[in-house]
Design a protein around this motif. Structure first.
Motif, PDB file in Angstrom:
ATOM      1  N   ASP A  31     -13.471  35.468  54.562  1.00 60.05           N
ATOM      2  CA  ASP A  31     -14.481  35.952  55.501  1.00 60.05           C
ATOM      3  C   ASP A  31     -14.310  35.288  56.866  1.00 60.05           C
ATOM      4  OD1 ASP A  31     -16.874  37.549  56.006  1.00 60.05           O
ATOM      5  OD2 ASP A  31     -17.945  35.646  56.122  1.00 60.05           O
ATOM      6  N   GLY A  32     -14.099  33.958  56.865  1.00 56.23           N
ATOM      7  CA  GLY A  32     -13.854  33.265  58.126  1.00 56.23           C
ATOM      8  C   GLY A  32     -12.534  33.668  58.743  1.00 56.23           C
ATOM      9  N   ALA A  33     -11.499  33.802  57.916  1.00 60.15           N
ATOM     10  CA  ALA A  33     -10.168  34.139  58.419  1.00 60.15           C
ATOM     11  C   ALA A  33     -10.136  35.540  59.029  1.00 60.15           C
ATOM     12  CB  ALA A  33      -9.146  34.025  57.285  1.00 60.15           C
ATOM     13  N   ILE A  34     -10.777  36.502  58.364  1.00 54.53           N
ATOM     14  CA  ILE A  34     -10.732  37.876  58.858  1.00 54.53           C
ATOM     15  C   ILE A  34     -11.462  37.999  60.197  1.00 54.53           C
ATOM     16  CG2 ILE A  34     -12.829  38.753  57.735  1.00 54.53           C
ATOM     17  CD1 ILE A  34     -11.338  41.292  57.057  1.00 54.53           C
ATOM     18  N   ARG A  35     -12.539  37.234  60.377  1.00 57.58           N
ATOM     19  CA  ARG A  35     -13.250  37.273  61.658  1.00 57.58           C
ATOM     20  C   ARG A  35     -12.365  36.735  62.780  1.00 57.58           C
ATOM     21  NH1 ARG A  35     -18.727  37.465  63.772  1.00 57.58           N
ATOM     22  NH2 ARG A  35     -19.298  38.272  61.731  1.00 57.58           N
ATOM     23  N   MET A  36     -11.699  35.615  62.536  1.00 58.55           N
ATOM     24  CA  MET A  36     -10.828  35.046  63.565  1.00 58.55           C
ATOM     25  C   MET A  36      -9.635  35.949  63.832  1.00 58.55           C
ATOM     26  SD  MET A  36     -10.587  32.605  65.706  1.00 58.55           S
ATOM     27  CE  MET A  36     -11.958  31.634  65.078  1.00 58.55           C
ATOM     28  N   LEU A  37      -9.080  36.539  62.780  1.00 61.45           N
ATOM     29  CA  LEU A  37      -7.954  37.458  62.946  1.00 61.45           C
ATOM     30  C   LEU A  37      -8.338  38.651  63.818  1.00 61.45           C
ATOM     31  CD1 LEU A  37      -6.494  37.475  59.319  1.00 61.45           C
ATOM     32  CD2 LEU A  37      -5.196  36.923  61.379  1.00 61.45           C
ATOM     33  N   VAL A  38      -9.491  39.241  63.529  1.00 61.94           N
ATOM     34  CA  VAL A  38      -9.924  40.425  64.282  1.00 61.94           C
ATOM     35  C   VAL A  38     -10.184  40.073  65.744  1.00 61.94           C
ATOM     36  CG1 VAL A  38     -11.797  42.093  64.551  1.00 61.94           C
ATOM     37  CG2 VAL A  38     -10.806  41.687  62.296  1.00 61.94           C
ATOM     38  N   VAL A  39     -10.905  38.968  65.975  1.00 59.51           N
ATOM     39  CA  VAL A  39     -11.224  38.580  67.360  1.00 59.51           C
ATOM     40  C   VAL A  39      -9.958  38.313  68.154  1.00 59.51           C
ATOM     41  CG1 VAL A  39     -12.270  36.784  68.791  1.00 59.51           C
ATOM     42  CG2 VAL A  39     -13.522  37.693  66.833  1.00 59.51           C
ATOM     43  N   LEU A  40      -9.066  37.494  67.616  1.00 54.41           N
ATOM     44  CA  LEU A  40      -7.858  37.118  68.362  1.00 54.41           C
ATOM     45  C   LEU A  40      -6.890  38.283  68.515  1.00 54.41           C
ATOM     46  CD1 LEU A  40      -7.149  33.563  66.871  1.00 54.41           C
ATOM     47  CD2 LEU A  40      -8.205  34.128  69.066  1.00 54.41           C
ATOM     48  N   TYR A  41      -6.690  39.038  67.447  1.00 53.57           N
ATOM     49  CA  TYR A  41      -5.700  40.122  67.495  1.00 53.57           C
ATOM     50  C   TYR A  41      -6.139  41.243  68.424  1.00 53.57           C
ATOM     51  CZ  TYR A  41      -2.352  43.617  65.873  1.00 53.57           C
ATOM     52  OH  TYR A  41      -1.361  44.570  65.810  1.00 53.57           O
ATOM     53  N   PHE A  42      -7.405  41.617  68.346  1.00 54.78           N
ATOM     54  CA  PHE A  42      -7.856  42.721  69.192  1.00 54.78           C
ATOM     55  C   PHE A  42      -8.029  42.285  70.650  1.00 54.78           C
ATOM     56  CE2 PHE A  42      -8.556  44.475  65.057  1.00 54.78           C
ATOM     57  CZ  PHE A  42      -8.318  45.823  65.234  1.00 54.78           C
ATOM     58  N   PHE A 162     -11.585  29.892  59.779  1.00 56.19           N
ATOM     59  CA  PHE A 162     -11.243  30.153  61.173  1.00 56.19           C
ATOM     60  C   PHE A 162      -9.842  29.612  61.492  1.00 56.19           C
ATOM     61  CE2 PHE A 162     -16.026  29.824  62.380  1.00 56.19           C
ATOM     62  CZ  PHE A 162     -16.232  31.097  61.891  1.00 56.19           C
ATOM     63  N   PHE A 163      -9.581  28.377  61.028  1.00 54.30           N
ATOM     64  CA  PHE A 163      -8.275  27.779  61.251  1.00 54.30           C
ATOM     65  C   PHE A 163      -7.180  28.557  60.530  1.00 54.30           C
ATOM     66  CE2 PHE A 163     -10.802  23.810  62.015  1.00 54.30           C
ATOM     67  CZ  PHE A 163     -10.394  23.609  63.323  1.00 54.30           C
ATOM     68  N   VAL A 164      -7.454  28.916  59.269  1.00 50.07           N
ATOM     69  CA  VAL A 164      -6.458  29.633  58.467  1.00 50.07           C
ATOM     70  C   VAL A 164      -6.123  30.979  59.103  1.00 50.07           C
ATOM     71  CG1 VAL A 164      -6.060  30.775  56.242  1.00 50.07           C
ATOM     72  CG2 VAL A 164      -7.049  28.488  56.309  1.00 50.07           C
ATOM     73  N   GLY A 165      -7.144  31.694  59.587  1.00 50.84           N
ATOM     74  CA  GLY A 165      -6.899  32.986  60.229  1.00 50.84           C
ATOM     75  C   GLY A 165      -6.013  32.851  61.448  1.00 50.84           C
ATOM     76  N   GLY A 166      -6.328  31.892  62.320  1.00 49.47           N
ATOM     77  CA  GLY A 166      -5.500  31.678  63.510  1.00 49.47           C
ATOM     78  C   GLY A 166      -4.095  31.239  63.164  1.00 49.47           C
TER      79      GLY A 166
END
Length: 413
Positions: A31-42, A162-166
């Protein structure tokens, strides 16, 4: 695996708690990773901050509906079934985003986030409610410890997410990161299915849909307090603070992301240790309504002091960083007390419905705070958001004066 099925009652409770906690951790990491992935990627794709914020609108909206219906579903299907359903839907949400870039329109991503939002609240409601079934009614201190650790560790794991997603975005790219997360969560889902007892939390008497609104004054009061408590946090924390740090204090995106991740991890550590910090776990007792009122008032003092310093022109960076540390500690204790009280105030037969109702109020507070955060910041800046937050906490404190003592609430069930 088979050794887990031949355990004493106490060992079985520990095993179930461990499996539920592990499943909750696995879900929360994604859940944390997907939020960071979406924010940074988009953001990399050129989406504006407003467009990125809109991607999460259905995520929050679905939480309100899911918590309301999810408790009723769990009472009929079992808490572990709704937990598996939530984990399975998160796997689907991850795979929905792992498509060619040309497919990733705003409506499509909003739909994927809606699926993820439903999944998150099904999983949270199931995990929190199931702890009630693992602890005897007379062991309230143990219940406070277990639910505090589950909730606090979840928040720390989300910060780690958050860290894992980034990190995954940097190392393997957007699509591959999503595939890795989906595969890992699917493995945890299979393990939980094999290890947990079936139909956990399923009631003997079927709860009718019209009974979803709680008739317990204690639970209605606690839910109202929870709504304004989380509205108070998100009205300045979700949109206003990161925008202020970036646009006014000129923090880099890396600094903002790292600061928020560390804050969430620290917040979770405090929450997990709340029983030790407020010393209510001794003599097998948990906190009561008076405890909730006192700590809500302490939070009001912290935020009011921070707001006054900010409005009087004190050094903004110092006020925000030090204020956030104090806010994190006191808010985490408030949240841990509430998370315990909802389980103390309900009965085993009503736990899934009452917890679902309570987290519907929680989701409503988050949604209200998120919407106000953008609007209030646009017209009155961060100072205005802080004053709104203080007002919400004042309402929380006043509502908390109506909370009964734990023994009174239990006796009324």
């Amino acid at each position: 695996i088979h050794m887990f099925f031949n355990l004493s009652k106490h060992a079985q409770e520990l095993k179930n708690y461990f499996v539920v906690t592990l499943a909750y951790w696995g879900f929360t990491l994604t859940d944390g990773a997907i939020r960071m992935l979406v924010v940074l990627y988009f953001y990399q794709l050129g989406y504006s901050p407003l467009e990125i914020a809109m991607l999460f609108l259905f995520y929050e909206l679905c939480g309100v509906v899911t918590n309301f219906i999810g408790g009723w579903m769990a009472s009929r299907m079992g808490l572990n079934t709704t937990m598996y359903l939530g984990m399975g839907m998160q796997v689907i949400a991850l795979l929905m985003l792992a498509v060619p870039v040309s497919w990733l329109s705003v409506p499509y991503v909003m739909l994927a986030q809606a699926v993820s939002g439903i999944a998150k609240d099904l999983n949270k409601m199931s995990a929190k409610a199931s702890v009630k079934l693992m602890v005897p009614n007379e062991a309230q201190g143990k219940l406070f410890k277990w639910v505090s650790f589950l909730t606090g560790s979840k928040n720390s794991i989300k910060g780690l997410g958050f860290f894992v997603g980034g990190l995954l975005l940097h190392l393997v790219g957007f699509q591959n990161a999503l595939f890795i997360l989906a595969l890992g969560l699917l493995g945890i889902l299979i393990a939980a299915y094999l290890l947990l007892p079936q139909k956990m939390g399923q009631t003997q008497t079927k709860v009718k849909f019209r009974h979803l609104f709680s008739k317990s004054k204690a639970i209605n009061t606690l839910s109202a307090a929870r709504l304004f408590l989380f509205g108070a946090r998100d009205v300045w924390f979700v949109v206003a603070l990161p925008v202020y740090l970036s646009s006014v204090l000129n923090w880099s995106h890396t600094q903002v992301g790292s600061f928020f991740a560390l804050w969430v991890i620290g917040y979770g550590i405090v929450q997990a240790n709340a029983p030790r910090l407020i010393r209510h776990a001794h003599h097998n007792q948990g906190p009561d309504g008076m405890t909730a009122k006192v700590w809500a008032f302490i939070l009001l003092l912290v935020l009011s002091g921070m707001t006054l310093l900010f409005s009087k022109g004190a050094q903004p960076e110092l006020v925000i960083v030090t204020g956030l540390v104090a806010f994190a500690i006191v808010f985490a204790i408030n949240s841990a007390i509430h998370s315990y009280l909802i389980l103390a105030y309900t009965s085993e037969d009503q736990v899934s419905v009452d917890v679902g109702f309570y987290y519907m109020a929680n989701a409503s507070g988050r949604l209200l705070g998120t919407v106000l955060s953008g609007g209030v910041y646009q017209f009155w800046g961060l100072e205005g958001c802080l004053w709104w937050s203080a007002g919400f906490i004042l309402i929380t404190t006043l509502i908390s004066t109506k909370l009964p003592e734990q023994k009174q609430a239990l006796a009324s069930q």
